[in-house]
Design a protein around this motif. Structure first.
Motif, PDB file in Angstrom:
ATOM      1  N   UNK A 182     -68.577   6.156  35.588  1.00  0.00           N
ATOM      2  CA  UNK A 182     -68.029   6.893  36.139  1.00  0.00           C
ATOM      3  C   UNK A 182     -68.200   7.727  36.673  1.00  0.00           C
ATOM      4  N   UNK A 183     -68.127   8.009  38.612  1.00  0.00           N
ATOM      5  CA  UNK A 183     -68.634   8.523  39.467  1.00  0.00           C
ATOM      6  C   UNK A 183     -67.462   9.556  39.761  1.00  0.00           C
ATOM      7  N   UNK A 184     -68.219  10.806  40.681  1.00  0.00           N
ATOM      8  CA  UNK A 184     -66.481  11.168  41.416  1.00  0.00           C
ATOM      9  C   UNK A 184     -66.138  10.686  42.169  1.00  0.00           C
ATOM     10  N   UNK A 185     -65.344  10.714  42.656  1.00  0.00           N
ATOM     11  CA  UNK A 185     -65.320   9.910  43.821  1.00  0.00           C
ATOM     12  C   UNK A 185     -65.025   7.931  44.085  1.00  0.00           C
ATOM     13  N   UNK A 186     -64.938   7.704  42.561  1.00  0.00           N
ATOM     14  CA  UNK A 186     -65.172   6.468  42.507  1.00  0.00           C
ATOM     15  C   UNK A 186     -63.911   5.540  42.567  1.00  0.00           C
ATOM     16  N   UNK A 207     -64.383  13.090  38.539  1.00  0.00           N
ATOM     17  CA  UNK A 207     -65.560  13.884  37.829  1.00  0.00           C
ATOM     18  C   UNK A 207     -65.875  12.580  37.618  1.00  0.00           C
ATOM     19  N   UNK A 208     -67.505  12.832  37.167  1.00  0.00           N
ATOM     20  CA  UNK A 208     -68.630  11.231  36.584  1.00  0.00           C
ATOM     21  C   UNK A 208     -68.186  12.089  34.581  1.00  0.00           C
ATOM     22  N   UNK A 209     -68.687  11.229  34.381  1.00  0.00           N
ATOM     23  CA  UNK A 209     -67.984  11.005  32.910  1.00  0.00           C
ATOM     24  C   UNK A 209     -69.320   9.376  32.575  1.00  0.00           C
ATOM     25  N   UNK A 210     -69.409   9.499  31.330  1.00  0.00           N
ATOM     26  CA  UNK A 210     -70.101   8.921  30.437  1.00  0.00           C
ATOM     27  C   UNK A 210     -69.886   7.729  29.505  1.00  0.00           C
ATOM     28  N   UNK A 215     -62.253  12.067  31.819  1.00  0.00           N
ATOM     29  CA  UNK A 215     -62.427  12.327  33.147  1.00  0.00           C
ATOM     30  C   UNK A 215     -60.859  12.268  33.644  1.00  0.00           C
ATOM     31  N   UNK A 216     -60.817  12.880  34.839  1.00  0.00           N
ATOM     32  CA  UNK A 216     -59.836  13.235  35.582  1.00  0.00           C
ATOM     33  C   UNK A 216     -59.130  11.992  36.517  1.00  0.00           C
ATOM     34  N   UNK A 217     -58.732  11.682  36.477  1.00  0.00           N
ATOM     35  CA  UNK A 217     -58.624  10.755  38.171  1.00  0.00           C
ATOM     36  C   UNK A 217     -56.942  11.189  38.911  1.00  0.00           C
ATOM     37  N   UNK A 218     -57.054  10.069  40.527  1.00  0.00           N
ATOM     38  CA  UNK A 218     -56.228  11.116  40.971  1.00  0.00           C
ATOM     39  C   UNK A 218     -55.477   9.845  41.791  1.00  0.00           C
ATOM     40  N   UNK A 231     -67.338   1.484  30.189  1.00  0.00           N
ATOM     41  CA  UNK A 231     -68.187   0.617  31.222  1.00  0.00           C
ATOM     42  C   UNK A 231     -67.141  -0.124  32.294  1.00  0.00           C
ATOM     43  N   UNK A 232     -68.145  -0.653  33.659  1.00  0.00           N
ATOM     44  CA  UNK A 232     -67.332  -1.327  34.902  1.00  0.00           C
ATOM     45  C   UNK A 232     -65.719  -0.336  35.141  1.00  0.00           C
TER      46      UNK A 232
END
Length: 239
Positions: A182-186, A207-210, A215-218, A231-232
């Motif tokens: 997961x990448x920031x802004x995705x 943010x980014x996460x492995x 990770x936080x999302x809005x 993944x995905x």
């Protein structure tokens, strides 16, 4: 008559002056002393049991014990380690007795673990994705190395190093970062689940996460949720 009377007095005095010997109490039997060899054996058996699950060739070496140590013999000495103590490498084992006399002794020991470990075959730059061709398996005593040494190439391939590494450097898990899923802004899909329900919706990653990291999302409504990155482009939120 006078002489005879004095003789009688002297004879009576001799009878009365016979020495009186007081009875002496019997000496208490001395306590048997603990055999140092038994303490060494107890410590060795304890470390062998603690290290039985370690992969590789394990060798336990218990340090010398003071042969002049004078402690009471114990029928059932017990070995232990302090909380948080390492069970491999240089370590200390305690052996204690509770009866008939309470005592505790500490013994130095060395637990060696010889096994295969993963090292770099070429220099790696910070942030570089690791490929199997950049790694090599070496064999050595990992008990002399820092904690978290990588022993399987699958633990490192596809990850990135958080520091620059010279060729031949053993890899440590705490210096590796998983591939970002997961990448920031995705735009990601958030799956929320709980007791008897499961809901999915779209959100934007903050943010980014492995894989496996939080990770936080809005959400489109502006709510901020925390979940586990998968993944995905998937983020799982459990209530």
């Amino acid at each position: 008559m006078k002489i005879h009377f004095i003789s009688v007095l002297l004879l009576a005095a001799q009878c009365c002056l016979t020495p009186i010997v007081a009875a002496q109490p019997a000496a208490a039997p001395a306590l048997a002393l603990q055999d140092p060899a038994v303490l060494k054996s107890v410590a060795e058996q304890f470390l062998q049991a603690q290290s039985a699950a370690l992969a590789g060739e394990v060798t336990v070496t218990v340090g010398p014990i003071n042969q002049r140590m004078s402690i009471a013999s114990c029928p059932a000495p017990q070995a232990f380690q302090q909380p948080g103590a390492r069970t491999w490498g240089k370590t200390t084992v305690g052996v204690r007795c509770t009866a008939p006399v309470a005592w505790t002794v500490y013994i130095q020991a060395q637990v060696s673990v010889v096994t295969d470990y993963v090292a770099t075959s070429v220099p790696l730059a910070q942030g570089q994705t690791i490929e199997q061709s950049q790694l090599v398996l070496l064999r050595g005593d990992i008990s002399a190395m820092p904690n978290g040494i990588v022993t399987n190439m699958a633990q490192a391939v596809g990850r990135t190093s958080t520091v620059s590494l010279a060729s031949g450097t053993p890899l440590r898990l705490d210096t590796l970062r998983g591939k970002q899923v997961v990448q920031q802004g995705q735009l990601v899909r958030v799956v929320s689940s709980g007791n008897g329900f499961r809901v999915s919706a779209e959100a934007r990653a903050i943010g980014n996460a492995s894989d496996g990291q939080v990770v936080q999302v809005r959400t489109p409504a502006g709510a901020i949720l925390s979940g586990v990155a998968k993944a995905g482009g998937l983020v799982e939120v459990v209530f």
